[in-house]
Design a protein around this motif. Structure first.
Motif, PDB file in Angstrom:
ATOM      1  N   MET A   1     -69.293 -21.924  -4.472  1.00  0.00           N
ATOM      2  CA  MET A   1     -69.052 -21.895  -5.918  1.00  0.00           C
ATOM      3  C   MET A   1     -68.411 -23.206  -6.383  1.00  0.00           C
ATOM      4  O   MET A   1     -68.996 -23.932  -7.149  1.00  0.00           O
ATOM      5  N   SER A   2     -67.172 -23.517  -5.919  1.00  0.00           N
ATOM      6  CA  SER A   2     -66.568 -24.764  -6.389  1.00  0.00           C
ATOM      7  C   SER A   2     -65.269 -25.056  -5.652  1.00  0.00           C
ATOM      8  O   SER A   2     -64.698 -24.205  -4.980  1.00  0.00           O
ATOM      9  N   VAL A   3     -64.799 -26.298  -5.844  1.00  0.00           N
ATOM     10  CA  VAL A   3     -63.422 -26.644  -5.520  1.00  0.00           C
ATOM     11  C   VAL A   3     -62.562 -26.116  -6.658  1.00  0.00           C
ATOM     12  O   VAL A   3     -62.882 -26.323  -7.834  1.00  0.00           O
ATOM     13  N   MET A   4     -61.473 -25.422  -6.327  1.00  0.00           N
ATOM     14  CA  MET A   4     -60.680 -24.781  -7.373  1.00  0.00           C
ATOM     15  C   MET A   4     -59.466 -25.589  -7.804  1.00  0.00           C
ATOM     16  O   MET A   4     -59.172 -25.698  -8.987  1.00  0.00           O
ATOM     17  N   ARG A   5     -58.731 -26.164  -6.797  1.00  0.00           N
ATOM     18  CA  ARG A   5     -57.448 -26.773  -7.161  1.00  0.00           C
ATOM     19  C   ARG A   5     -56.882 -27.539  -5.989  1.00  0.00           C
ATOM     20  O   ARG A   5     -57.306 -27.363  -4.838  1.00  0.00           O
ATOM     21  N   LEU A   6     -55.906 -28.389  -6.292  1.00  0.00           N
ATOM     22  CA  LEU A   6     -55.113 -29.017  -5.248  1.00  0.00           C
ATOM     23  C   LEU A   6     -54.246 -27.952  -4.605  1.00  0.00           C
ATOM     24  O   LEU A   6     -53.533 -27.218  -5.298  1.00  0.00           O
ATOM     25  N   GLY A   7     -54.310 -27.852  -3.276  1.00  0.00           N
ATOM     26  CA  GLY A   7     -53.542 -26.829  -2.576  1.00  0.00           C
ATOM     27  C   GLY A   7     -52.280 -27.350  -1.935  1.00  0.00           C
ATOM     28  O   GLY A   7     -51.216 -26.739  -2.036  1.00  0.00           O
ATOM     29  N   PHE A   8     -52.383 -28.506  -1.233  1.00  0.00           N
ATOM     30  CA  PHE A   8     -51.172 -29.049  -0.613  1.00  0.00           C
ATOM     31  C   PHE A   8     -51.261 -30.566  -0.494  1.00  0.00           C
ATOM     32  O   PHE A   8     -52.347 -31.151  -0.462  1.00  0.00           O
ATOM     33  N   VAL A   9     -50.074 -31.163  -0.445  1.00  0.00           N
ATOM     34  CA  VAL A   9     -49.905 -32.597  -0.209  1.00  0.00           C
ATOM     35  C   VAL A   9     -49.116 -32.755   1.079  1.00  0.00           C
ATOM     36  O   VAL A   9     -48.096 -32.082   1.269  1.00  0.00           O
ATOM     37  N   HIS A  10     -49.580 -33.604   1.977  1.00  0.00           N
ATOM     38  CA  HIS A  10     -48.908 -33.850   3.259  1.00  0.00           C
ATOM     39  C   HIS A  10     -48.546 -35.326   3.288  1.00  0.00           C
ATOM     40  O   HIS A  10     -49.427 -36.187   3.237  1.00  0.00           O
ATOM     41  N   ILE A  11     -47.234 -35.620   3.337  1.00  0.00           N
ATOM     42  CA  ILE A  11     -46.772 -37.010   3.315  1.00  0.00           C
ATOM     43  C   ILE A  11     -45.839 -37.288   4.482  1.00  0.00           C
ATOM     44  O   ILE A  11     -45.301 -36.365   5.117  1.00  0.00           O
ATOM     45  N   ARG A  12     -45.644 -38.565   4.754  1.00  0.00           N
ATOM     46  CA  ARG A  12     -44.660 -39.012   5.740  1.00  0.00           C
ATOM     47  C   ARG A  12     -43.400 -39.474   5.023  1.00  0.00           C
ATOM     48  O   ARG A  12     -43.461 -40.025   3.915  1.00  0.00           O
ATOM     49  N   VAL A  13     -42.261 -39.253   5.678  1.00  0.00           N
ATOM     50  CA  VAL A  13     -40.973 -39.694   5.147  1.00  0.00           C
ATOM     51  C   VAL A  13     -40.187 -40.366   6.264  1.00  0.00           C
ATOM     52  O   VAL A  13     -40.375 -40.064   7.450  1.00  0.00           O
ATOM     53  N   THR A  14     -39.310 -41.278   5.892  1.00  0.00           N
ATOM     54  CA  THR A  14     -38.546 -42.015   6.895  1.00  0.00           C
ATOM     55  C   THR A  14     -37.379 -41.221   7.443  1.00  0.00           C
ATOM     56  O   THR A  14     -37.013 -41.368   8.605  1.00  0.00           O
ATOM     57  N   ASP A  15     -36.779 -40.375   6.613  1.00  0.00           N
ATOM     58  CA  ASP A  15     -35.621 -39.578   7.025  1.00  0.00           C
ATOM     59  C   ASP A  15     -35.821 -38.156   6.520  1.00  0.00           C
ATOM     60  O   ASP A  15     -35.797 -37.902   5.313  1.00  0.00           O
ATOM     61  N   LEU A  16     -36.012 -37.220   7.441  1.00  0.00           N
ATOM     62  CA  LEU A  16     -36.371 -35.853   7.062  1.00  0.00           C
ATOM     63  C   LEU A  16     -35.241 -35.152   6.309  1.00  0.00           C
ATOM     64  O   LEU A  16     -35.506 -34.389   5.375  1.00  0.00           O
ATOM     65  N   GLU A  17     -33.995 -35.413   6.669  1.00  0.00           N
ATOM     66  CA  GLU A  17     -32.887 -34.735   5.988  1.00  0.00           C
ATOM     67  C   GLU A  17     -32.697 -35.259   4.576  1.00  0.00           C
ATOM     68  O   GLU A  17     -32.388 -34.492   3.657  1.00  0.00           O
ATOM     69  N   GLU A  18     -32.880 -36.561   4.386  1.00  0.00           N
ATOM     70  CA  GLU A  18     -32.833 -37.093   3.017  1.00  0.00           C
ATOM     71  C   GLU A  18     -33.965 -36.513   2.181  1.00  0.00           C
ATOM     72  O   GLU A  18     -33.774 -36.171   1.009  1.00  0.00           O
ATOM     73  N   ALA A  19     -35.142 -36.394   2.780  1.00  0.00           N
ATOM     74  CA  ALA A  19     -36.280 -35.823   2.068  1.00  0.00           C
ATOM     75  C   ALA A  19     -36.044 -34.349   1.766  1.00  0.00           C
ATOM     76  O   ALA A  19     -36.393 -33.857   0.677  1.00  0.00           O
ATOM     77  N   ARG A  20     -35.469 -33.619   2.709  1.00  0.00           N
ATOM     78  CA  ARG A  20     -35.146 -32.205   2.477  1.00  0.00           C
ATOM     79  C   ARG A  20     -34.242 -32.063   1.258  1.00  0.00           C
ATOM     80  O   ARG A  20     -34.470 -31.218   0.382  1.00  0.00           O
ATOM     81  N   ASN A  21     -33.213 -32.895   1.178  1.00  0.00           N
ATOM     82  CA  ASN A  21     -32.283 -32.823   0.064  1.00  0.00           C
ATOM     83  C   ASN A  21     -32.992 -33.109  -1.260  1.00  0.00           C
ATOM     84  O   ASN A  21     -32.783 -32.421  -2.265  1.00  0.00           O
ATOM     85  N   HIS A  22     -33.850 -34.130  -1.265  1.00  0.00           N
ATOM     86  CA  HIS A  22     -34.549 -34.502  -2.490  1.00  0.00           C
ATOM     87  C   HIS A  22     -35.482 -33.393  -2.957  1.00  0.00           C
ATOM     88  O   HIS A  22     -35.420 -32.959  -4.128  1.00  0.00           O
ATOM     89  N   TYR A  23     -36.356 -32.934  -2.078  1.00  0.00           N
ATOM     90  CA  TYR A  23     -37.369 -31.970  -2.495  1.00  0.00           C
ATOM     91  C   TYR A  23     -36.808 -30.557  -2.654  1.00  0.00           C
ATOM     92  O   TYR A  23     -37.303 -29.789  -3.483  1.00  0.00           O
ATOM     93  N   SER A  24     -35.761 -30.231  -1.901  1.00  0.00           N
ATOM     94  CA  SER A  24     -35.180 -28.902  -1.999  1.00  0.00           C
ATOM     95  C   SER A  24     -34.140 -28.818  -3.109  1.00  0.00           C
ATOM     96  O   SER A  24     -34.221 -27.950  -3.982  1.00  0.00           O
ATOM     97  N   ASN A  25     -33.169 -29.724  -3.107  1.00  0.00           N
ATOM     98  CA  ASN A  25     -32.069 -29.617  -4.062  1.00  0.00           C
ATOM     99  C   ASN A  25     -32.353 -30.283  -5.408  1.00  0.00           C
ATOM    100  O   ASN A  25     -32.009 -29.732  -6.455  1.00  0.00           O
ATOM    101  N   THR A  26     -32.965 -31.450  -5.398  1.00  0.00           N
ATOM    102  CA  THR A  26     -33.277 -32.103  -6.673  1.00  0.00           C
ATOM    103  C   THR A  26     -34.506 -31.485  -7.321  1.00  0.00           C
ATOM    104  O   THR A  26     -34.477 -31.092  -8.487  1.00  0.00           O
TER     105      THR A  26
END
Length: 304
Positions: A1-26
């Motif tokens: 039928m079709s492509v429906m939507r963007l499902g997920f984005v997978h990126i690399r980060v230099t520091d996982l804990e800094e990224a956790r704080n940004h994406y989780s808390n901010t």
């Protein structure tokens, strides 16, 4: 039928804990699963298991996942991608956490796009039975969902052709040199009724410009700006309005330097017969930053 939507984005980060704080808390996302060097997160208004994967070790885009309607779509789009000249491969269920079988495509710009038809459903934070309009315990910006991504390509016109001819996207808006010689400089393409589910601008192949989080309205954009200031987030552009898509926006960077956007206002609905809006190169600053009509150097030169 079709492509429906963007499902997920997978990126690399230099520091996982800094990224956790940004994406989780901010940003207000919820960590739904974690393994050494890797986090999976979702926004409160998303019903899939996750929409963002963070992988420690560098910076930039690993892949984009788009959900299709049926298993037959996987085979059909795989054949179309191959006919277009792209390299494809099969992805087995479980290679992406909670995601079913899929097709991986190396698109003409060198980005990896994966199509899949199944992912674990976990529901939104407000549920699907007599739901409240928002959760009381929302953190930070409390982004609703990941909305779209913008990538770079040395030949934006070729990537536009791939998404429209092979994957049935339609072009909502396009940046061109001029009407007489309309070389494609950028393209905003949709697979549904949104102004864009994927966009591309002129730049180095295989790079990410940004991925965006949807917010409710202009007031939510301003509140997001306040929280970014509270959390010392590096802001690139905004708050402002786009001419292209008519959305209101702030562009900013995560601690690793990956550019994010908060985006509100659909602006308009698109359909396969939507007449493409064109912006000429001499008006492109107005198209991107409608109010000031000025672009900073970082916006057109910083990719990850």
């Amino acid at each position: 039928m079709s492509v429906m939507r963007l499902g997920f984005v997978h990126i690399r980060v230099t520091d996982l804990e800094e990224a956790r704080n940004h994406y989780s808390n901010t940003m207000g996302m919820k960590v739904v699963h974690e393994e050494p060097g890797k986090l999976w997160l979702k926004c409160w208004d998303e019903y899939d298991h996750h929409s963002l994967v963070l992988e420690e070790g560098g910076v930039g885009l690993v892949k984009l996942g788009y959900k299709v309607q049926t298993k037959d779509d996987l085979e059909r789009y795989e054949k179309r991608a191959q006919q277009f000249g792209c390299t494809t491969g099969r992805v087995s269920a479980g290679e992406n956490l909670t995601v079913g079988d899929g097709v991986a495509i190396s698109v003409p710009s060198g980005h990896r796009v994966e199509l899949y038809d199944e992912i674990e459903y976990v529901g939104t934070d407000t549920g699907a039975l007599n739901p409240d309009p928002w959760p009381r315990d929302g953190r930070g910006i409390a982004a609703h969902w990941i909305d779209h991504a913008l990538v770079a390509a040395d030949d934006p016109g070729l990537l536009e052709r791939f998404f429209t001819e092979a994957l049935d996207f339609h072009v909502a808006e396009r940046a061109i040199t001029n009407i007489s010689h309309p070389e494609v400089l950028g393209s905003w393409m949709a697979c549904g009724e949104s102004p864009h589910d994927i966009a591309v601008i002129k730049g180095p192949d295989a790079k990410l410009h940004h991925f965006a989080f949807h917010l409710e309205d202009w007031n939510a954009i301003l509140r997001a700006g306040d929280i970014m200031s509270m959390d010392d987030v590096s802001v690139d552009i905004g708050p402002t309005r786009h001419g292209i898509t008519r959305g209101t926006t702030i562009y900013f960077f995560d601690p690793s330097g990956n550019r994010n956007e908060v985006f509100a206002g659909l602006g308009y609905r698109t359909f396969p017969d939507f007449p493409t809006v064109n912006w000429t190169e001499d008006q492109l600053a107005k198209g991107i930053v409608y109010i000031s009509r000025e672009l900073n150097e970082a916006f057109t030169t910083v990719f990850t």
